[in-house]
Design a protein around this motif. Sequence first.
Motif, PDB file in Angstrom:
ATOM      1  N   GLN A   1       5.702 -16.843   0.149  1.00  0.00           N
ATOM      2  CA  GLN A   1       5.378 -16.587   1.548  1.00  0.00           C
ATOM      3  C   GLN A   1       5.350 -15.086   1.808  1.00  0.00           C
ATOM      4  O   GLN A   1       6.285 -14.371   1.436  1.00  0.00           O
ATOM      5  N   LEU A   2       4.248 -14.623   2.411  1.00  0.00           N
ATOM      6  CA  LEU A   2       4.140 -13.214   2.798  1.00  0.00           C
ATOM      7  C   LEU A   2       4.942 -12.999   4.071  1.00  0.00           C
ATOM      8  O   LEU A   2       4.540 -13.436   5.148  1.00  0.00           O
ATOM      9  N   ARG A   3       6.091 -12.359   3.930  1.00  0.00           N
ATOM     10  CA  ARG A   3       7.007 -12.214   5.056  1.00  0.00           C
ATOM     11  C   ARG A   3       6.899 -10.874   5.763  1.00  0.00           C
ATOM     12  O   ARG A   3       7.182 -10.772   6.954  1.00  0.00           O
ATOM     13  N   GLN A   4       6.513  -9.838   5.041  1.00  0.00           N
ATOM     14  CA  GLN A   4       6.548  -8.510   5.656  1.00  0.00           C
ATOM     15  C   GLN A   4       5.504  -7.616   5.017  1.00  0.00           C
ATOM     16  O   GLN A   4       5.267  -7.662   3.818  1.00  0.00           O
ATOM     17  N   ARG A   5       4.835  -6.822   5.836  1.00  0.00           N
ATOM     18  CA  ARG A   5       3.960  -5.769   5.335  1.00  0.00           C
ATOM     19  C   ARG A   5       4.021  -4.629   6.332  1.00  0.00           C
ATOM     20  O   ARG A   5       3.778  -4.794   7.526  1.00  0.00           O
ATOM     21  N   ASP A   6       4.409  -3.467   5.832  1.00  0.00           N
ATOM     22  CA  ASP A   6       4.524  -2.281   6.673  1.00  0.00           C
ATOM     23  C   ASP A   6       4.336  -1.058   5.798  1.00  0.00           C
ATOM     24  O   ASP A   6       3.837  -1.155   4.665  1.00  0.00           O
ATOM     25  N   SER A   7       4.739   0.110   6.289  1.00  0.00           N
ATOM     26  CA  SER A   7       4.541   1.347   5.539  1.00  0.00           C
ATOM     27  C   SER A   7       5.326   1.369   4.229  1.00  0.00           C
ATOM     28  O   SER A   7       5.005   2.142   3.325  1.00  0.00           O
ATOM     29  N   ASP A   8       6.339   0.515   4.120  1.00  0.00           N
ATOM     30  CA  ASP A   8       7.124   0.452   2.878  1.00  0.00           C
ATOM     31  C   ASP A   8       6.494  -0.457   1.829  1.00  0.00           C
ATOM     32  O   ASP A   8       6.925  -0.450   0.673  1.00  0.00           O
ATOM     33  N   GLY A   9       5.508  -1.263   2.233  1.00  0.00           N
ATOM     34  CA  GLY A   9       4.852  -2.137   1.280  1.00  0.00           C
ATOM     35  C   GLY A   9       4.823  -3.575   1.734  1.00  0.00           C
ATOM     36  O   GLY A   9       4.880  -3.876   2.934  1.00  0.00           O
ATOM     37  N   ILE A  10       4.743  -4.477   0.776  1.00  0.00           N
ATOM     38  CA  ILE A  10       4.602  -5.911   1.020  1.00  0.00           C
ATOM     39  C   ILE A  10       5.804  -6.633   0.435  1.00  0.00           C
ATOM     40  O   ILE A  10       6.237  -6.335  -0.683  1.00  0.00           O
ATOM     41  N   GLU A  11       6.332  -7.589   1.193  1.00  0.00           N
ATOM     42  CA  GLU A  11       7.478  -8.363   0.724  1.00  0.00           C
ATOM     43  C   GLU A  11       7.124  -9.845   0.709  1.00  0.00           C
ATOM     44  O   GLU A  11       6.601 -10.376   1.692  1.00  0.00           O
ATOM     45  N   ILE A  12       7.425 -10.497  -0.411  1.00  0.00           N
ATOM     46  CA  ILE A  12       7.065 -11.893  -0.601  1.00  0.00           C
ATOM     47  C   ILE A  12       8.305 -12.699  -0.947  1.00  0.00           C
ATOM     48  O   ILE A  12       9.047 -12.346  -1.870  1.00  0.00           O
TER      49      ILE A  12
ATOM     50  N   PRO B   1     -11.021  -6.898   1.774  1.00  0.00           N
ATOM     51  CA  PRO B   1     -11.074  -7.918   2.833  1.00  0.00           C
ATOM     52  C   PRO B   1      -9.704  -8.423   3.272  1.00  0.00           C
ATOM     53  O   PRO B   1      -9.588  -9.004   4.358  1.00  0.00           O
ATOM     54  N   LEU B   2      -8.662  -8.224   2.465  1.00  0.00           N
ATOM     55  CA  LEU B   2      -7.314  -8.645   2.860  1.00  0.00           C
ATOM     56  C   LEU B   2      -6.505  -7.522   3.492  1.00  0.00           C
ATOM     57  O   LEU B   2      -5.333  -7.720   3.810  1.00  0.00           O
ATOM     58  N   ALA B   3      -7.112  -6.361   3.686  1.00  0.00           N
ATOM     59  CA  ALA B   3      -6.420  -5.304   4.420  1.00  0.00           C
ATOM     60  C   ALA B   3      -6.158  -5.804   5.836  1.00  0.00           C
ATOM     61  O   ALA B   3      -7.062  -6.245   6.534  1.00  0.00           O
ATOM     62  N   GLY B   4      -4.915  -5.779   6.263  1.00  0.00           N
ATOM     63  CA  GLY B   4      -4.571  -6.274   7.587  1.00  0.00           C
ATOM     64  C   GLY B   4      -4.451  -7.777   7.665  1.00  0.00           C
ATOM     65  O   GLY B   4      -4.390  -8.340   8.773  1.00  0.00           O
ATOM     66  N   ALA B   5      -4.418  -8.464   6.524  1.00  0.00           N
ATOM     67  CA  ALA B   5      -4.252  -9.919   6.545  1.00  0.00           C
ATOM     68  C   ALA B   5      -2.926 -10.282   7.203  1.00  0.00           C
ATOM     69  O   ALA B   5      -1.929  -9.568   7.051  1.00  0.00           O
TER      70      ALA B   5
END
Length: 288
Positions: free
Chosen positions: A125-136, A97-101
Motif C-alpha cells: 500500500q502506498l501510504r506516503q509520498r512527500d519531499s522525503d520520498g515514497i513509503e510503502i 504518468p504516475l507523477a502525482g499519483a
Amino acid sequence: MTHEVRSAAVGFHSGELAVQQRAGVGARAAQLAPMASRGRLGAGTAAFLASSRLAVLTARDAEGRLWISPMTGESGFLRVATPTTLHIDGELPHGDPLAGAPTDQTVGVLVIDFAARRRFRINGQLRQRDSDGIEIDVGQAYGNCPKYIDPSAQPTADPRRPDRTRVFTGTELRPEERELIGRSAAFFLGTTHPTSGNDASHRGGPAGFVHATTGGLCWPDYPGNNMFNSFGNLAVDPSAALLFVDAGTSLQLSGTAEVVWDAEQSDDNLRTGRQVIFAAQRVITTVR
C-alpha cells in the motif's frame, strides 16, 4: 474513472487459482502458496534492495489508469525502514504518468539487478509520498527465480539522472516505438486485481520476442514459476501496463491484455501454447 482503494490481499486469489488449474500446475503452485502469504523484508533482502539501482512501480494515475514506471537512483535509494515498510528516496519525475499519483492505493514494486540476475517482488500500500520520498506498507514480498533475466538487457542510463522529459504522448505506436520494442530483450508488465491490488513483473526473452501489431503488441508466454500472478490478474481485470527501457528512453503503455491459450508459437523449445495480446490505449515516451 474511479476505483475503490483497498489494502492488498495476500495468498493466491481466485483468478490465480483458476489459471493454475487451467495450466495443469495446481498441485505444484500449491507448494508455492506460502510465498504469497504476508511478507517481511529480512536482512538479506534489505541488503539486496540497498545495493539496487532500478525498481519499477505499478499504480494508477489520478484518473484511475494503470501504468508501470521506472524508478532509479544510486545504491541506497531503496531502504527497508522496518520489516514491513519500504522507503524509496526521491519522486517520479514530472514527465512520468504516475507523477502525482494518489496515495492510499495498492502498488506493485519489482526490484531487479540484471547483472546479478536477481529480482524481488513487493506488493503493498502506498501510504506516503512527500519531499522525503515514497513509503510503502508491505503486503507480499518474495524473490523470483533468475530465469529469462539477460544481463545484456540492463538499462544503460545513468541512475544519478532520474529526471525525464516527455517527448511523445499518443494513442498509437510510432515507428520509433516499434523499433525500440523490436530490439528489446526485456520489458516490465503491470497488472491489477480488485482486491489483491497492483503487481509488477519482468518478462524476458530473445531480442524481438515482443512483436508490434496494428493494434498493439503480442508476445509468447514462456514456462515460469507456475504462480501465474499476472495471468491470474488478467483473468479478472484486463487492465495492463507495459514499460520498455532502452538506454535513456522509457516507453510506457497503458491498455488491456488478454491471454490466448491455444496460440501458434514459433519457438518449439519454449512452447506453452499461450500468447498475450496487448491493446494500447495510451502511449508515453520520455527521454533523459
